[in-house]
Structures are given as C-alpha cells and as structure tokens.
Motif scaffolding. Structure first.
Motif, PDB file in Angstrom:
ATOM      1  N   ALA A   1     -14.251 -37.614 -11.080  1.00  0.00           N
ATOM      2  CA  ALA A   1     -13.742 -36.290 -11.433  1.00  0.00           C
ATOM      3  C   ALA A   1     -12.261 -36.353 -11.791  1.00  0.00           C
ATOM      4  O   ALA A   1     -11.817 -35.756 -12.779  1.00  0.00           O
ATOM      5  CB  ALA A   1     -13.972 -35.317 -10.286  1.00  0.00           C
ATOM      6  N   ALA A   2     -11.498 -37.085 -10.991  1.00  0.00           N
ATOM      7  CA  ALA A   2     -10.062 -37.195 -11.254  1.00  0.00           C
ATOM      8  C   ALA A   2      -9.785 -37.916 -12.568  1.00  0.00           C
ATOM      9  O   ALA A   2      -8.768 -37.654 -13.226  1.00  0.00           O
ATOM     10  CB  ALA A   2      -9.381 -37.932 -10.098  1.00  0.00           C
TER      11      ALA A   2
ATOM     12  N   GLU B   1       7.285 -30.168 -14.107  1.00  0.00           N
ATOM     13  CA  GLU B   1       6.684 -31.457 -13.745  1.00  0.00           C
ATOM     14  C   GLU B   1       6.249 -31.442 -12.287  1.00  0.00           C
ATOM     15  O   GLU B   1       7.010 -31.062 -11.399  1.00  0.00           O
ATOM     16  CB  GLU B   1       7.702 -32.575 -13.974  1.00  0.00           C
ATOM     17  CG  GLU B   1       7.285 -33.940 -13.462  1.00  0.00           C
ATOM     18  CD  GLU B   1       6.075 -34.512 -14.187  1.00  0.00           C
ATOM     19  OE1 GLU B   1       5.011 -34.612 -13.534  1.00  0.00           O
ATOM     20  OE2 GLU B   1       6.188 -34.840 -15.375  1.00  0.00           O
ATOM     21  N   GLY B   2       5.005 -31.875 -12.054  1.00  0.00           N
ATOM     22  CA  GLY B   2       4.513 -31.898 -10.682  1.00  0.00           C
ATOM     23  C   GLY B   2       3.620 -33.085 -10.394  1.00  0.00           C
ATOM     24  O   GLY B   2       2.825 -33.044  -9.448  1.00  0.00           O
ATOM     25  N   GLY B   3       3.715 -34.135 -11.226  1.00  0.00           N
ATOM     26  CA  GLY B   3       2.886 -35.311 -11.001  1.00  0.00           C
ATOM     27  C   GLY B   3       1.477 -35.124 -11.527  1.00  0.00           C
ATOM     28  O   GLY B   3       1.148 -34.125 -12.163  1.00  0.00           O
ATOM     29  N   ASP B   4       0.630 -36.108 -11.276  1.00  0.00           N
ATOM     30  CA  ASP B   4      -0.756 -36.063 -11.730  1.00  0.00           C
ATOM     31  C   ASP B   4      -1.570 -35.107 -10.862  1.00  0.00           C
ATOM     32  O   ASP B   4      -1.354 -35.009  -9.652  1.00  0.00           O
ATOM     33  CB  ASP B   4      -1.392 -37.456 -11.660  1.00  0.00           C
ATOM     34  CG  ASP B   4      -0.745 -38.429 -12.636  1.00  0.00           C
ATOM     35  OD1 ASP B   4       0.132 -38.008 -13.412  1.00  0.00           O
ATOM     36  OD2 ASP B   4      -1.123 -39.614 -12.604  1.00  0.00           O
ATOM     37  N   CYS B   5      -2.528 -34.423 -11.477  1.00  0.00           N
ATOM     38  CA  CYS B   5      -3.404 -33.514 -10.737  1.00  0.00           C
ATOM     39  C   CYS B   5      -4.421 -34.319  -9.938  1.00  0.00           C
ATOM     40  O   CYS B   5      -5.068 -35.218 -10.484  1.00  0.00           O
ATOM     41  CB  CYS B   5      -4.113 -32.569 -11.707  1.00  0.00           C
ATOM     42  SG  CYS B   5      -2.983 -31.562 -12.694  1.00  0.00           S
TER      43      CYS B   5
ATOM     44  N   LYS C   1      -1.864 -34.363 -16.625  1.00  0.00           N
ATOM     45  CA  LYS C   1      -0.517 -34.914 -16.543  1.00  0.00           C
ATOM     46  C   LYS C   1       0.406 -34.048 -17.401  1.00  0.00           C
ATOM     47  O   LYS C   1      -0.034 -33.442 -18.397  1.00  0.00           O
ATOM     48  CB  LYS C   1      -0.462 -36.350 -17.068  1.00  0.00           C
ATOM     49  CG  LYS C   1      -1.410 -37.339 -16.397  1.00  0.00           C
ATOM     50  CD  LYS C   1      -1.379 -38.686 -17.129  1.00  0.00           C
ATOM     51  CE  LYS C   1      -2.401 -39.666 -16.562  1.00  0.00           C
ATOM     52  NZ  LYS C   1      -1.972 -40.203 -15.272  1.00  0.00           N
ATOM     53  N   ALA C   2       1.687 -34.026 -17.055  1.00  0.00           N
ATOM     54  CA  ALA C   2       2.649 -33.254 -17.842  1.00  0.00           C
ATOM     55  C   ALA C   2       2.701 -33.742 -19.289  1.00  0.00           C
ATOM     56  O   ALA C   2       2.861 -32.936 -20.211  1.00  0.00           O
ATOM     57  CB  ALA C   2       4.034 -33.335 -17.193  1.00  0.00           C
ATOM     58  N   ILE C   3       2.541 -35.046 -19.514  1.00  0.00           N
ATOM     59  CA  ILE C   3       2.593 -35.579 -20.878  1.00  0.00           C
ATOM     60  C   ILE C   3       1.444 -35.043 -21.724  1.00  0.00           C
ATOM     61  O   ILE C   3       1.588 -34.847 -22.929  1.00  0.00           O
ATOM     62  CB  ILE C   3       2.606 -37.132 -20.854  1.00  0.00           C
ATOM     63  CG1 ILE C   3       2.849 -37.687 -22.255  1.00  0.00           C
ATOM     64  CG2 ILE C   3       1.315 -37.684 -20.280  1.00  0.00           C
ATOM     65  CD1 ILE C   3       4.186 -37.316 -22.847  1.00  0.00           C
TER      66      ILE C   3
ATOM     67  N   LEU D   1       6.562 -18.516 -21.116  1.00  0.00           N
ATOM     68  CA  LEU D   1       5.412 -19.297 -20.671  1.00  0.00           C
ATOM     69  C   LEU D   1       5.874 -20.628 -20.099  1.00  0.00           C
ATOM     70  O   LEU D   1       6.687 -21.329 -20.707  1.00  0.00           O
ATOM     71  CB  LEU D   1       4.452 -19.561 -21.835  1.00  0.00           C
ATOM     72  CG  LEU D   1       3.929 -18.350 -22.600  1.00  0.00           C
ATOM     73  CD1 LEU D   1       2.926 -18.807 -23.663  1.00  0.00           C
ATOM     74  CD2 LEU D   1       3.299 -17.332 -21.662  1.00  0.00           C
ATOM     75  N   VAL D   2       5.320 -20.985 -18.940  1.00  0.00           N
ATOM     76  CA  VAL D   2       5.651 -22.245 -18.274  1.00  0.00           C
ATOM     77  C   VAL D   2       4.364 -22.949 -17.879  1.00  0.00           C
ATOM     78  O   VAL D   2       3.508 -22.356 -17.211  1.00  0.00           O
ATOM     79  CB  VAL D   2       6.512 -22.003 -17.014  1.00  0.00           C
ATOM     80  CG1 VAL D   2       6.842 -23.343 -16.341  1.00  0.00           C
ATOM     81  CG2 VAL D   2       7.789 -21.246 -17.369  1.00  0.00           C
ATOM     82  N   ALA D   3       4.212 -24.190 -18.290  1.00  0.00           N
ATOM     83  CA  ALA D   3       3.076 -24.998 -17.834  1.00  0.00           C
ATOM     84  C   ALA D   3       3.377 -25.472 -16.420  1.00  0.00           C
ATOM     85  O   ALA D   3       4.448 -26.015 -16.154  1.00  0.00           O
ATOM     86  CB  ALA D   3       2.853 -26.186 -18.755  1.00  0.00           C
ATOM     87  N   ILE D   4       2.406 -25.260 -15.516  1.00  0.00           N
ATOM     88  CA  ILE D   4       2.645 -25.563 -14.104  1.00  0.00           C
ATOM     89  C   ILE D   4       1.550 -26.493 -13.577  1.00  0.00           C
ATOM     90  O   ILE D   4       0.399 -26.420 -14.002  1.00  0.00           O
ATOM     91  CB  ILE D   4       2.698 -24.283 -13.256  1.00  0.00           C
ATOM     92  CG1 ILE D   4       1.343 -23.554 -13.249  1.00  0.00           C
ATOM     93  CG2 ILE D   4       3.790 -23.348 -13.775  1.00  0.00           C
ATOM     94  CD1 ILE D   4       1.258 -22.396 -12.261  1.00  0.00           C
ATOM     95  N   PRO D   5       1.902 -27.360 -12.621  1.00  0.00           N
ATOM     96  CA  PRO D   5       0.889 -28.233 -12.030  1.00  0.00           C
ATOM     97  C   PRO D   5       0.081 -27.495 -10.982  1.00  0.00           C
ATOM     98  O   PRO D   5       0.588 -26.624 -10.269  1.00  0.00           O
ATOM     99  CB  PRO D   5       1.731 -29.340 -11.381  1.00  0.00           C
ATOM    100  CG  PRO D   5       3.001 -28.636 -10.990  1.00  0.00           C
ATOM    101  CD  PRO D   5       3.243 -27.594 -12.054  1.00  0.00           C
ATOM    102  N   THR D   6      -1.203 -27.800 -10.895  1.00  0.00           N
ATOM    103  CA  THR D   6      -2.023 -27.395  -9.758  1.00  0.00           C
ATOM    104  C   THR D   6      -2.833 -28.617  -9.344  1.00  0.00           C
ATOM    105  O   THR D   6      -2.774 -29.660 -10.005  1.00  0.00           O
ATOM    106  CB  THR D   6      -2.975 -26.221 -10.084  1.00  0.00           C
ATOM    107  OG1 THR D   6      -4.099 -26.704 -10.812  1.00  0.00           O
ATOM    108  CG2 THR D   6      -2.267 -25.125 -10.877  1.00  0.00           C
TER     109      THR D   6
END
Length: 321
Positions: A272-273, A171-175, A154-156, A27-32
């Motif tokens: 929303a963000a 890690e992909g930065g903030d959504c 956020k990844a954190i 399992l990998v947490a991924i940014p979208t």
C-alpha cells in the motif's frame, strides 16, 4: 495563478506562513499519513473554487474536510451515537466519515457539491495536525495532484504535478500509509463508499456487516469516479506472465522477473505504501504508449483498497474533445 510555488519547512515559521496563506484564500499542499492533500479554507468559496481549478477536478465531485479535533467536526456535521463511537475508535486516522451536514456549518457549498452530507476526516499526521490547530478552522483537502492522475506520497510528486499552480507546499516527509482514507457513509445505514487505509474488516469488527455504495455518475464522496489514479501508460491487472515489453510490477516472492515490486515478501502494508510510487516509476519506464502489468493482489485487508485503486487506474480514460 501564483508566480511560483513556495516550499515551506514544517517549522513554526513554516506553519505560520502556511496558515497565513490559507487565511488569505491561498492553496497549500500539506502532508498527511495517507497522501499529500491540496488544502484550502473550506469556508471560502474562492479558495475552494481554486482547488477545483488547480486540479482540473469536476465540480460535482465532493471534497473531504479535514479537522483538528472532534469539537470542530461536530460544528460541521451531525454525530449520532454510532458516529461518535466510530470517531472515538478510528480518529485520528485514515478514515473519512460521511455525515449529515449541519445547516449552520458555514462550509462553501462547493465542498459538498450541494449535497446535504459532508465528508470529514481527522488526519493522524503531526504536521497536518499542527497546521490545522494553527489555522484554526476546517480545511478542504483532496489529493494534491492533477485530477485523475496518480496521488502524491512525496512533496516532489506535488511539485511535479501542481508546481506553479498553487501557492505553497508544506514539506512533511513521505506519507506512511500511502493510500487515501477509507470512506464510510454514516448518513444512513453504514456503507463503504471507498476502501482505503483502514481495512473493511476493522470496521466490520465494530459495526457488523457493512454494505457497499458509491455512484460514479453522482458521487457523494471522493474516489468514486470510474477512471482515476491513471498513469499515461495503459494498465493491465492480474498479470502472472507479462507480455513482451510490458513493465511488470510484482507482488510476493513468485515475481522474480518483475522490474518493480510492491512487496517482495507479499506484505500488504508495504504494498500500500509503495503503490502510487510504483505507478509513477512504471509509467516512466513504459512511456505513454507502453503498458504496465500488475501481479495479482489478494482481495483482503489493505489488498481491497490496493485493487480498488488499480482497477480505476486500468479503467478506460474519459474521452476529451
């Protein structure tokens, strides 16, 4: 359960390592662009079961399948002319389509909760897109948080909620959108199953009036449970005058006394963000026995999705024994 959760950078090396973990059933947490998702191979029963285990998610609650392109989506679901047109207009983007499942789709039945429909999305995020291409297959990916809790932008946030329970975080930065995708049912007449990052008005401009659906007792798509996105503290909505000791989250220029603001100038995109971060920040200030009050949000555009999440955050919590 993994000994520790790896942190991967969005480099070619990091993407290759993430794809290897996924091919191995990890399992990998991924940014979208919406929120961070907890990804596993949608064709692997064990990987999908691990998603439910890591999140503590009910098995009757279906998952969204993420794809890299329309060709991959067509192998999983039946696209009629309307579905093709909607996908062409809104993909990649914050829109999930619920469509008839192809008999030869090859997905784990856990993904669809045994239903004859499947929820599919093509994310509009460079890191997610490159990972999907590198992996070369569909990924089941609900939000990367313990079930029922605040979604991670956020990844954190992922690390705090699921650290030590999943294999890696990419890690992909903030959504940028900060709200989950809109879910549109197209396995019959068009029906809004969950408001989200694509406003209902944008869909109705293309399709005409759209009905509303969803069943908390027997969901046919994610995000339909009555209690969801919940902080530890209680949540009260429509607050124009907070009670003593209540943490007030404002919206617009009239909330000058608010400790936290979704948007000081009343911008729904900004609100929303900021929504899920505001729930986390207010929860920390309030404490588990405290209360959070949210100022009124207009029920238009993205405000509809914001209010949906806040109503679920404020709903009575399921009792555990």
């Amino acid at each position: 359960m993994p000994e520790k959760t790896l942190k991967l950078d969005a480099t070619q090396e990091g993407l290759l390592q993430a794809a290897h973990i996924l091919r191995s059933g990890g399992l990998v947490a991924i940014p979208t662009e919406t929120v961070y998702g907890l990804a596993g191979d949608a064709r692997n029963d064990t990987a999908v079961a691990r998603i439910f285990e890591a999140k503590g998610r009910p098995h009757f609650n279906p998952l969204i399948v993420h794809v890299s392109d329309l060709a991959m989506a067509r192998k999983l679901a039946v696209f009629d002319a309307m579905a093709e047109a909607v996908a062409a207009a809104f993909w990649p983007g914050a829109l999930t389509l619920v469509l008839p499942l192809r008999p030869d789709a090859g997905l784990s039945p856990l993904v669809t909760a045994g239903l004859q429909s499947v929820a599919i999305r093509m994310p509009d995020h460079a890191v997610a897109h490159h990972l999907l291409q590198t992996f070369g297959g569909p990924l089941a990916a609900p939000s990367a948080n313990p079930s029922g809790r605040v979604s991670p932008t956020k990844a954190i946030h992922v690390e705090r909620g699921l650290g030590g329970r999943i294999d890696a975080i990419l890690e992909g930065g903030d959504c940028q959108v900060g709200l989950e995708s809109t879910i549109l049912g197209l396995d019959g007449p068009p029906v809004l199953l969950r408001p989200g990052g694509i406003p209902l008005e944008a869909l109705e401009a293309m399709l005409g009036p759209i009905g509303h659906g969803g069943n908390a007792a027997k969901p046919n798509a994610p995000g339909q449970l009555a209690s969801h996105y919940a902080p530890e503290a209680g949540v009260r909505l429509g607050v124009t005058q907070p009670d003593p000791g209540e943490i007030w989250v404002g919206f617009g220029p009239g909330c000058t006394g608010a400790q936290i603001s979704l948007s000081a100038n009343g911008d729904l995109v900004e609100a929303a963000a900021n929504l899920f971060q505001s729930l986390l920040d207010a929860d920390k200030l309030a404490g588990p026995d405290g209360r959070i009050g949210y100022a009124p949000i207009p029920e238009i555009g993205l405000g509809r999705a914001i209010n949906d999440r806040l109503r679920r955050a404020a709903a009575p919590r399921p009792q555990t024994i």
